[in-house]
Design a protein around this motif. Structure first.
Motif, PDB file in Angstrom:
ATOM      1  N   THR A 155       0.821  -1.219   0.000  1.00 39.73           N
ATOM      2  CA  THR A 155       0.000   0.000   0.000  1.00 39.73           C
ATOM      3  C   THR A 155       0.853   1.268   0.000  1.00 39.73           C
ATOM      4  N   ARG A 156       2.130   1.120   0.253  1.00 32.36           N
ATOM      5  CA  ARG A 156       3.009   2.297   0.341  1.00 32.36           C
ATOM      6  C   ARG A 156       3.333   2.853  -1.048  1.00 32.36           C
ATOM      7  N   HIS A 157       3.189   4.134  -1.222  1.00 34.19           N
ATOM      8  CA  HIS A 157       3.643   4.789  -2.459  1.00 34.19           C
ATOM      9  C   HIS A 157       5.108   5.155  -2.260  1.00 34.19           C
ATOM     10  N   TRP A 158       5.979   4.660  -3.118  1.00 31.10           N
ATOM     11  CA  TRP A 158       7.396   4.974  -2.939  1.00 31.10           C
ATOM     12  C   TRP A 158       8.113   5.086  -4.271  1.00 31.10           C
ATOM     13  N   LYS A 159       9.242   5.777  -4.214  1.00 29.50           N
ATOM     14  CA  LYS A 159      10.091   5.889  -5.400  1.00 29.50           C
ATOM     15  C   LYS A 159      11.525   6.087  -4.935  1.00 29.50           C
ATOM     16  N   ILE A 160      12.452   5.464  -5.649  1.00 29.84           N
ATOM     17  CA  ILE A 160      13.868   5.716  -5.354  1.00 29.84           C
ATOM     18  C   ILE A 160      14.452   6.514  -6.519  1.00 29.84           C
ATOM     19  N   MET A 161      15.278   7.492  -6.168  1.00 30.59           N
ATOM     20  CA  MET A 161      15.812   8.406  -7.181  1.00 30.59           C
ATOM     21  C   MET A 161      17.296   8.638  -6.888  1.00 30.59           C
ATOM     22  N   GLY A 162      18.122   8.451  -7.878  1.00 30.89           N
ATOM     23  CA  GLY A 162      19.534   8.789  -7.712  1.00 30.89           C
ATOM     24  C   GLY A 162      19.674  10.299  -7.716  1.00 30.89           C
ATOM     25  N   CYS A 163      20.543  10.836  -6.892  1.00 28.44           N
ATOM     26  CA  CYS A 163      20.692  12.296  -6.892  1.00 28.44           C
ATOM     27  C   CYS A 163      22.070  12.699  -6.378  1.00 28.44           C
ATOM     28  N   SER A 164      22.349  13.961  -6.536  1.00 27.05           N
ATOM     29  CA  SER A 164      23.557  14.529  -5.950  1.00 27.05           C
ATOM     30  C   SER A 164      23.219  15.912  -5.415  1.00 27.05           C
ATOM     31  N   ALA A 165      23.432  16.096  -4.125  1.00 25.24           N
ATOM     32  CA  ALA A 165      23.189  17.419  -3.534  1.00 25.24           C
ATOM     33  C   ALA A 165      24.225  18.413  -4.058  1.00 25.24           C
ATOM     34  N   PHE A 182      11.523  15.380  -6.084  1.00 28.42           N
ATOM     35  CA  PHE A 182      10.525  16.173  -5.359  1.00 28.42           C
ATOM     36  C   PHE A 182       9.256  16.351  -6.186  1.00 28.42           C
ATOM     37  N   ASP A 183       9.425  16.411  -7.491  1.00 29.18           N
ATOM     38  CA  ASP A 183       8.268  16.520  -8.362  1.00 29.18           C
ATOM     39  C   ASP A 183       7.372  15.291  -8.198  1.00 29.18           C
ATOM     40  N   TRP A 184       8.003  14.122  -8.200  1.00 28.42           N
ATOM     41  CA  TRP A 184       7.225  12.891  -8.003  1.00 28.42           C
ATOM     42  C   TRP A 184       6.489  12.948  -6.667  1.00 28.42           C
ATOM     43  N   LEU A 185       7.219  13.355  -5.614  1.00 28.59           N
ATOM     44  CA  LEU A 185       6.652  13.354  -4.261  1.00 28.59           C
ATOM     45  C   LEU A 185       5.427  14.275  -4.188  1.00 28.59           C
ATOM     46  N   VAL A 186       5.590  15.473  -4.714  1.00 24.64           N
ATOM     47  CA  VAL A 186       4.502  16.450  -4.643  1.00 24.64           C
ATOM     48  C   VAL A 186       3.292  15.958  -5.440  1.00 24.64           C
ATOM     49  N   GLN A 187       3.546  15.422  -6.631  1.00 21.93           N
ATOM     50  CA  GLN A 187       2.429  14.927  -7.451  1.00 21.93           C
ATOM     51  C   GLN A 187       1.738  13.755  -6.789  1.00 21.93           C
ATOM     52  N   ASP A 188       2.526  12.907  -6.171  1.00 20.19           N
ATOM     53  CA  ASP A 188       1.946  11.730  -5.523  1.00 20.19           C
ATOM     54  C   ASP A 188       1.069  12.146  -4.344  1.00 20.19           C
ATOM     55  N   ILE A 189       1.581  13.062  -3.540  1.00 15.13           N
ATOM     56  CA  ILE A 189       0.805  13.544  -2.385  1.00 15.13           C
ATOM     57  C   ILE A 189      -0.457  14.254  -2.886  1.00 15.13           C
ATOM     58  N   ALA A 190      -0.285  15.100  -3.892  1.00 16.69           N
ATOM     59  CA  ALA A 190      -1.426  15.852  -4.412  1.00 16.69           C
ATOM     60  C   ALA A 190      -2.506  14.907  -4.929  1.00 16.69           C
ATOM     61  N   SER A 191      -2.107  13.852  -5.628  1.00 21.15           N
ATOM     62  CA  SER A 191      -3.119  12.952  -6.191  1.00 21.15           C
ATOM     63  C   SER A 191      -3.861  12.230  -5.068  1.00 21.15           C
ATOM     64  N   ARG A 192      -3.187  11.934  -3.992  1.00 19.84           N
ATOM     65  CA  ARG A 192      -3.875  11.289  -2.863  1.00 19.84           C
ATOM     66  C   ARG A 192      -4.837  12.258  -2.200  1.00 19.84           C
TER      67      ARG A 192
END
Ligand SMILES: Nc1nc2c(ncn2[C@@H]2O[C@H](COP(=O)(O)OP(=O)(O)OP(=O)(O)O)[C@@H](O)[C@H]2O)c(=O)[nH]1
Length: 139
Positions: free
Chosen positions: A104-114, A124-134
């Protein structure tokens, strides 16, 4: 004869309240102060530090058992991809056993470099869209 579909684009503005809670062992007990009304989790992994990955897995597993976070979307950032020898997001996903996470968990792994900024916007785009859709689904 044809049909013209008109498509409107709405500019959606979201406000994010973000708390950066430190990962040091001594302050992990304070994380619980942030569980209430948390819509998303960003779990930052040091992809260049293989030794700490087991600890990282244990802490993440524990965190996800928390009832108040059960609905939170989870973004895992496999950070420090700019470093030579860093594990890939796929390798990190394997160590963290993400495929076997609660279905049931919505998750995504993303490679990144600070350092370079690579992957951050996309994550962050994925995260915001996922939260918004819920949230809109619940409205
Ligand atoms: N090469 C590289 N170094 C990074 C990157 N992100 C962070 N660092 C370095 O890693 C070190 C630790 O960074 P912090 O941001 O303090 O680590 P942290 O995990 O947030 O620390 P806590 O939250 O206190 O656990 C610093 O020297 C950063 O400059 C990255 O993407 N690439």
């Amino acid at each position: 004869m044809g049909v013209i579909l008109s498509c409107s684009h709405y500019l959606q503005i979201y406000t994010l309240n973000i708390w950066d809670v430190g990962g040091q062992r001594t302050i992990r007990s304070y994380w619980r102060n942030y569980y209430e009304q948390t819509d998303g989790l960003v779990w930052v992994v040091d992809s260049s530090d293989l030794r700490r990955l087991e600890d990282c897995k244990m802490e993440l597993d524990n965190l996800l058992k928390e009832e108040r976070l059960s609905g939170a979307s989870l973004l895992i950032l496999a950070n420090k991809q700019d470093l030579k020898g860093a594990l890939t997001p796929e390798e990190i996903a394997k160590v963290l056993n993400l495929e076997n996470m609660d279905k049931t968990r919505h998750w995504k792994i993303m490679g990144c470099s600070a350092y370079t900024g690579e992957g951050l916007l996309e994550g962050f785009d994925w995260l915001v869209q996922d939260i918004a859709s819920r949230i809109y689904m619940l409205d």
